[in-house]
Design a protein around this motif. Structure first.
Motif, PDB file in Angstrom:
ATOM      1  N   VAL A 109       0.852  -1.184   0.000  1.00  0.00           N
ATOM      2  CA  VAL A 109       0.000   0.000   0.000  1.00  0.00           C
ATOM      3  C   VAL A 109       0.887   1.233   0.000  1.00  0.00           C
ATOM      4  CG1 VAL A 109      -1.861  -1.225   1.181  1.00  0.00           C
ATOM      5  CG2 VAL A 109      -0.144  -0.014   2.528  1.00  0.00           C
ATOM      6  N   PRO A 110       0.396   2.386  -0.397  1.00  0.00           N
ATOM      7  CA  PRO A 110       1.217   3.605  -0.473  1.00  0.00           C
ATOM      8  C   PRO A 110       1.881   3.941   0.881  1.00  0.00           C
ATOM      9  CG  PRO A 110      -0.871   3.920  -1.613  1.00  0.00           C
ATOM     10  CD  PRO A 110      -0.977   2.615  -0.894  1.00  0.00           C
ATOM     11  N   ASP A 111       3.208   4.252   0.764  1.00  0.00           N
ATOM     12  CA  ASP A 111       3.986   4.728   1.916  1.00  0.00           C
ATOM     13  C   ASP A 111       4.092   3.696   3.025  1.00  0.00           C
ATOM     14  OD1 ASP A 111       4.378   7.217   0.673  1.00  0.00           O
ATOM     15  OD2 ASP A 111       2.382   7.869   1.360  1.00  0.00           O
ATOM     16  N   TYR A 112       3.954   2.394   2.651  1.00  0.00           N
ATOM     17  CA  TYR A 112       4.120   1.380   3.691  1.00  0.00           C
ATOM     18  C   TYR A 112       5.522   1.427   4.266  1.00  0.00           C
ATOM     19  CZ  TYR A 112       3.762  -3.085   6.086  1.00  0.00           C
ATOM     20  OH  TYR A 112       3.756  -4.062   7.066  1.00  0.00           O
ATOM     21  N   GLY A 137       6.636   0.552  -9.646  1.00  0.00           N
ATOM     22  CA  GLY A 137       5.844   1.572  -8.982  1.00  0.00           C
ATOM     23  C   GLY A 137       6.343   2.950  -9.319  1.00  0.00           C
ATOM     24  N   SER A 138       5.566   3.709 -10.037  1.00  0.00           N
ATOM     25  CA  SER A 138       5.937   5.074 -10.408  1.00  0.00           C
ATOM     26  C   SER A 138       4.719   5.720 -11.032  1.00  0.00           C
ATOM     27  CB  SER A 138       7.104   5.046 -11.407  1.00  0.00           C
ATOM     28  OG  SER A 138       6.687   4.412 -12.622  1.00  0.00           O
ATOM     29  N   GLN A 139       4.910   6.970 -11.447  1.00  0.00           N
ATOM     30  CA  GLN A 139       3.808   7.641 -12.112  1.00  0.00           C
ATOM     31  C   GLN A 139       3.441   6.914 -13.407  1.00  0.00           C
ATOM     32  OE1 GLN A 139       2.026  10.161 -10.990  1.00  0.00           O
ATOM     33  NE2 GLN A 139       3.191  10.353  -9.092  1.00  0.00           N
ATOM     34  N   ASN A 140       4.468   6.330 -14.070  1.00  0.00           N
ATOM     35  CA  ASN A 140       4.197   5.628 -15.332  1.00  0.00           C
ATOM     36  C   ASN A 140       3.671   4.206 -15.119  1.00  0.00           C
ATOM     37  OD1 ASN A 140       5.082   7.832 -16.848  1.00  0.00           O
ATOM     38  ND2 ASN A 140       7.224   7.162 -16.710  1.00  0.00           N
ATOM     39  N   TYR A 141       3.920   3.688 -13.965  1.00  0.00           N
ATOM     40  CA  TYR A 141       3.424   2.354 -13.656  1.00  0.00           C
ATOM     41  C   TYR A 141       2.740   2.417 -12.310  1.00  0.00           C
ATOM     42  CZ  TYR A 141       3.162  -2.740 -13.336  1.00  0.00           C
ATOM     43  OH  TYR A 141       2.709  -4.039 -13.251  1.00  0.00           O
ATOM     44  N   LEU A 144      -1.386   1.003  -8.292  1.00  0.00           N
ATOM     45  CA  LEU A 144      -2.514   1.193  -7.367  1.00  0.00           C
ATOM     46  C   LEU A 144      -3.848   1.259  -8.106  1.00  0.00           C
ATOM     47  CD1 LEU A 144      -0.892   3.870  -5.022  1.00  0.00           C
ATOM     48  CD2 LEU A 144      -1.140   1.410  -4.600  1.00  0.00           C
ATOM     49  N   HIS A 145      -3.811   1.531  -9.390  1.00  0.00           N
ATOM     50  CA  HIS A 145      -5.059   1.640 -10.162  1.00  0.00           C
ATOM     51  C   HIS A 145      -5.233   0.497 -11.156  1.00  0.00           C
ATOM     52  CE1 HIS A 145      -4.308   5.768  -8.733  1.00  0.00           C
ATOM     53  NE2 HIS A 145      -5.641   5.824  -8.657  1.00  0.00           N
ATOM     54  N   MET A 146      -4.470  -0.548 -10.972  1.00  0.00           N
ATOM     55  CA  MET A 146      -4.618  -1.689 -11.863  1.00  0.00           C
ATOM     56  C   MET A 146      -5.597  -2.696 -11.289  1.00  0.00           C
ATOM     57  SD  MET A 146      -0.740  -2.247 -13.223  1.00  0.00           S
ATOM     58  CE  MET A 146       0.103  -0.970 -14.163  1.00  0.00           C
ATOM     59  N   ASP A 147      -6.275  -3.425 -12.238  1.00  0.00           N
ATOM     60  CA  ASP A 147      -7.328  -4.364 -11.828  1.00  0.00           C
ATOM     61  C   ASP A 147      -6.815  -5.395 -10.836  1.00  0.00           C
ATOM     62  OD1 ASP A 147      -9.050  -3.038 -13.424  1.00  0.00           O
ATOM     63  OD2 ASP A 147      -9.082  -4.528 -15.046  1.00  0.00           O
ATOM     64  N   TRP A 148      -5.639  -5.949 -11.116  1.00  0.00           N
ATOM     65  CA  TRP A 148      -5.151  -7.007 -10.238  1.00  0.00           C
ATOM     66  C   TRP A 148      -4.880  -6.501  -8.825  1.00  0.00           C
ATOM     67  CZ3 TRP A 148      -0.510  -5.656  -8.243  1.00  0.00           C
ATOM     68  CH2 TRP A 148       0.327  -4.833  -8.982  1.00  0.00           C
ATOM     69  N   TYR A 149      -4.841  -5.149  -8.649  1.00  0.00           N
ATOM     70  CA  TYR A 149      -4.648  -4.558  -7.327  1.00  0.00           C
ATOM     71  C   TYR A 149      -5.975  -4.102  -6.749  1.00  0.00           C
ATOM     72  CZ  TYR A 149      -2.737  -1.575  -3.627  1.00  0.00           C
ATOM     73  OH  TYR A 149      -2.443  -1.012  -2.412  1.00  0.00           O
TER      74      TYR A 149
END
Length: 643
Positions: A109-112, A137-141, A144-149
């Motif tokens: 999760v973000p900032d874990y 994990g980056s702005q380009n990848y 957090l907004h992908m289906d598998w997540y």
């Protein structure tokens, strides 16, 4: 006369036998093909579904192995959760331990981990036969907004994602298994994933070919093609794309069944090819697998076998036809010889020799029948010749008798062309060669003696009786002034020794041409018709007197009438009024009076001709049933026409 035997009995019988054989064979072959078609189709369904079940079991097993691998690695992950840089060892071991997994990672999760920043996803992939580690994990990848997540996070349960092209991690078409991880407080802290490449299923599914030219495809839970023989459709089309574009409702129905997780078989039109579709669901992941096979491939072996049977049978039929035809020709060969003998017999050669027959069957019966016919025909022809000769002799004698009979009657009209005080005309038409009707007349000074009669019966006896009656009239009437006396003498002569019991009806009359006094004696004959100058037509009434030749010594009486000048007396026999047509309708008295009334102004010859023509119109095609005799006398006609 020559005969061709292209349609001989042997040919026709052979054709009938073989036609019946063909019908029986076609019926049996049709039933066999129908039964075999059903059996082959059912076998294809069972076999294909068995193969589909095997591959779905294999795929399910492989997916379960991925899930098991992830689940068994969680405790190691939790043990090393405080050491983020060591996590790549855990996911690397996952790749090494399960060859199906081409990529694995832990998306926190973000900032874990504050020191790692907002995104932290250690990820290990297997590509080009090498294991590569990277942190995603980056702005380009933005995972957090992908289906598998997102989907397992929201559903709070394990999840297999829809296939996708991962250009950030695996750079291949894959499907990801996601396992949400929770801390002791029940808070989500990471998504543990394992990705598999769809190419691992392609080979297995493409190899699933129950029959040549069949193919198998794999559908995702939303209907997208995951595998297909046409690779351009993979992830670019759904099962409904083609169904909607071609309005193929059967394919649309199959798509709906597959997405609903159903198992079944359907007969469809696949782009113009008659085919069967076999489909079933893969449990636990929502995918479905379908095999499409052309019908002709399924039935290819059955059709090939059927053709071989048909070709073999037709060859056998040809051989059988030759054999049957030869046998039948040999059996019916005597019939041909008998036919030739029968034609010779028909020409009158009754002594022709019949073919010898040694068998004891129907051919022998035919030989005996023809021999009997030869003998019977010979006898019959001889008898016919004698009968014909006898008939010709009788006909000649009858012709002579007719000539003699008709020669006895006056037949020249007008009979007295030099007299203006009387005119008459008569006609006699026998129903047979000779008849029993008679008429006669002669002049004695100014007195006209006349007679009309009808003998009982017809033919030769009646004609002889008629001749006797006419001779008696001429003999007994000379210088006698009473018709009754003439009839009485005739009756006595005829009644004497009348062993044949024949009789004759008579009207004997004497007309005095100077005074117009006419005496008549009616011995049972049809009453004459009187036509007066004022055109009144009526029957004359007489007292009833017996036939001549029945009772000897019977005394007859006269009736006397004075004729006006121009009066006509119409005498006739019952053949006139009793003439029948084909409907058995009689000409009748009323019709006779009607025709005479319409011709009162005509002369005697014209009147007689009109009556004869009217009777002919009534009788038409009916056979004459009695002699026709008419005697018409006109006293002092106003105008004498000689024809």
């Amino acid at each position: 006369m020559k005969h061709t035997y292209s349609r001989s009995f042997a040919t026709r019988l052979s054709i009938y036998v073989l036609s019946f054989t063909l019908i029986v064979f076609a019926t049996i072959m049709g039933l066999f093909y129908k039964y075999s078609h059903e059996k082959v189709t059912n076998f294809a369904i069972e076999r294909t579904h068995s193969l589909l079940n095997n591959i779905t079991t294999e795929i399910t097993s492989q997916l379960n192995s991925v899930e098991t691998t992830i689940n068994q690695s969680i405790w190691v992950l939790e043990k090393n959760i405080e050491q983020p840089d060591s996590l790549h060892n855990i996911i690397t071991s996952i790749i090494k331990n399960n060859p199906l997994i081409v990529g694995s990672g832990i998306a926190f999760v973000p900032d874990y981990y504050k020191e790692k920043g907002r995104y932290f996803m250690p990820y290990v992939s297997f590509r080009n036969n090498k294991i590569a580690y990277q942190v995603l994990g980056s702005q380009n990848y933005d995972y957090l907004h992908m289906d598998w997540y997102l989907i397992p996070k929201m559903l709070k349960q394990d999840y297999w994602s829809e296939p996708y092209y991962d250009d950030g991690g695996g750079n291949i078409i894959m499907s990801t298994y996601s396992k949400p991880l929770y801390n002791n407080r029940g808070e989500l802290y990471a998504i543990f994933i394992a990705s598999i490449s769809l190419s691992q299923f392609t080979d297995n599914i493409s190899a699933l070919k129950p029959y040549p030219t069949s193919y198998t495809y794999l559908l995702s839970r939303n209907g997208s093609f995951l595998t297909h023989e046409n690779r351009s459709k993979i992830l670019n089309e759904t099962v409904f794309t083609e169904a909607f574009s071609t309005e193929n409702h059967a394919q649309e129905h199959i798509g709906r069944e597959m997405l609903a997780g159903q198992t079944g078989t359907m007969h469809i039109d696949n782009l113009g090819t008659d085919s069967y579709a076999f489909y079933t669901a893969i449990p636990g992941i929502g995918w479905s697998i379908c095999t499409v096979c052309p019908s002709k491939i399924i039935l290819q072996e059955l059709d090939s076998t059927s053709r071989k049977i048909i070709y073999t049978f037709l060859t056998g039929i040809l051989v059988l036809f030759i054999i049957v035809y030869s046998i039948i020709c040999r059996l019916v060969r005597p019939l041909k010889r008998f036919s030739e003998s029968a034609r010779e017999i028909a020409t009158g050669r009754f002594d022709v020799t019949l073919p010898q027959v040694h068998s004891k069957d129907e051919i022998r019966d035919l030989h005996d029948s023809l021999a009997y016919m030869q003998k019977s025909l010979s006898t019959y022809v001889n008898e016919l010749k004698e009968t014909t000769a006898s008939k010709e002799r009788i006909e000649s004698e009858l012709s002579i008798a007719r000539d003699i009979q008709m020669g006895m009657l006056p037949k020249i009209f007008p009979p007295y062309p030099d007299r203006n005080d009387v005119d008459l005309h008569a006609i006699l038409k026998p129903a047979k060669e000779v008849g029993g009707d008679l008429y006669d007349f002669y002049m004695d000074g100014n007195r006209l003696y006349f007679l009309i009669g009808d003998v009982s019966g017809k033919g030769v006896p009646a004609s002889l009786f008629m001749a006797i009656t006419r001779s008696l009239f001429r003999t007994l009437s000379h210088q006698v002034l009473s018709p009754a006396k003439i009839v009485t003498e005739m009756n006595n002569s005829i009644s004497d020794n009348n062993e044949s019991n024949m009789f004759v009806t008579l009207i004997v009359g004497i007309l005095d041409l100077e005074t117009g006094v006419m005496k008549l004696c009616n011995a049972g004959h049809n009453p004459p018709i009187l036509i007066l100058p004022d055109k009144h037509v009526s029957f004359m009434e007489f007292p009833t007197q017996i036939f001549v030749g029945v009772i000897e010594d019977f005394t007859y009486t006269d009736a006397e009438i004075t004729l006006e000048k121009g009066s006509k007396l119409f005498l006739y026999t019952d053949g006139i009024t009793e003439a029948e047509n084909t409907e058995k309708e009689l000409y009748g008295d009323d019709k006779l009076l009607e025709v005479l009334s319409a011709n009162t102004s005509s002369n005697v010859r014209t009147t007689v001709d009109v009556i004869v023509s009217s009777i002919a119109d009534h009788v038409k095609e009916a056979e004459a049933s009695d002699d026709l005799t008419i005697l018409l006398i006109q006293y002092e006609p106003e105008e004498k026409t000689v024809k």
